[in-house]
Design a protein around this motif. Structure first.
Motif, PDB file in Angstrom:
ATOM      1  N   LEU A   1       8.260   0.514  -0.037  1.00 48.07           N
ATOM      2  CA  LEU A   1       9.121   0.632  -1.206  1.00 48.07           C
ATOM      3  C   LEU A   1       9.950  -0.618  -1.436  1.00 48.07           C
TER       4      LEU A   1
ATOM      5  N   TYR B   1       1.817  -2.090  -0.998  1.00 52.30           N
ATOM      6  CA  TYR B   1       1.345  -0.769  -0.613  1.00 52.30           C
ATOM      7  C   TYR B   1       0.050  -0.847   0.195  1.00 52.30           C
TER       8      TYR B   1
ATOM      9  N   ASN C   1      -0.473   2.276   2.880  1.00 54.30           N
ATOM     10  CA  ASN C   1      -0.430   3.663   2.421  1.00 54.30           C
ATOM     11  C   ASN C   1      -1.396   4.551   3.194  1.00 54.30           C
TER      12      ASN C   1
ATOM     13  N   THR D   1       6.586   6.577  10.345  1.00 52.82           N
ATOM     14  CA  THR D   1       6.161   6.865   8.972  1.00 52.82           C
ATOM     15  C   THR D   1       7.250   6.505   7.970  1.00 52.82           C
TER      16      THR D   1
ATOM     17  N   SER E   1       7.019   3.613   5.095  1.00 58.82           N
ATOM     18  CA  SER E   1       7.265   3.966   3.701  1.00 58.82           C
ATOM     19  C   SER E   1       8.408   3.149   3.117  1.00 58.82           C
TER      20      SER E   1
ATOM     21  N   THR F   1       0.146   5.299   6.519  1.00 57.93           N
ATOM     22  CA  THR F   1       1.235   6.248   6.359  1.00 57.93           C
ATOM     23  C   THR F   1       0.689   7.654   6.166  1.00 57.93           C
TER      24      THR F   1
END
Length: 103
Positions: free
Chosen positions: A21, A26, A29, A13, A17, A32
């Motif tokens: 970043l 993204y 997401n 995870t 992430s 995650t």
């Protein structure tokens, strides 16, 4: 067993992430968030296995169920959200053309 699974899921995870970043993509997401739900479920089960049948074990399980229900809703409405965004951008474009004609 639960602790090693939780640690592995946490590393994955955090990796996903950090990737999101750094690259500002993204796309993962939802994955995650799914992994985060599993981590919360494992934390709640660990608390219940330790015979600490207190508040936090149940809160962890309830929170993970909430995350899973939220993901199901997001997956279900993903097509509707995308069509809604395109409809809004069409309206914005149409309004911009109207204002240019009258100015």
């Amino acid at each position: 067993m639960l602790k090693t699974s939780r640690i592995i899921l946490t590393i994955i995870t955090v990796g996903l992430s950090a990737y999101a970043l750094i690259t500002e993509k993204y796309d993962y997401n939802s994955s995650t968030l799914l992994l985060l739900g599993f981590i919360m479920l494992l934390m709640g089960l660990e608390e219940l296995q330790k015979d600490r049948k207190n508040f936090w074990g149940y809160i962890g399980i309830i929170a993970s169920v909430f995350v899973f229900l939220f993901l199901l809703r997001c997956f279900y409405s993903a097509n509707r959200c995308n069509s809604r965004k395109s409809e809004l951008s069409f309206r914005r474009h149409f309004l911009m053309q109207l204002t240019e004609q009258f100015s």
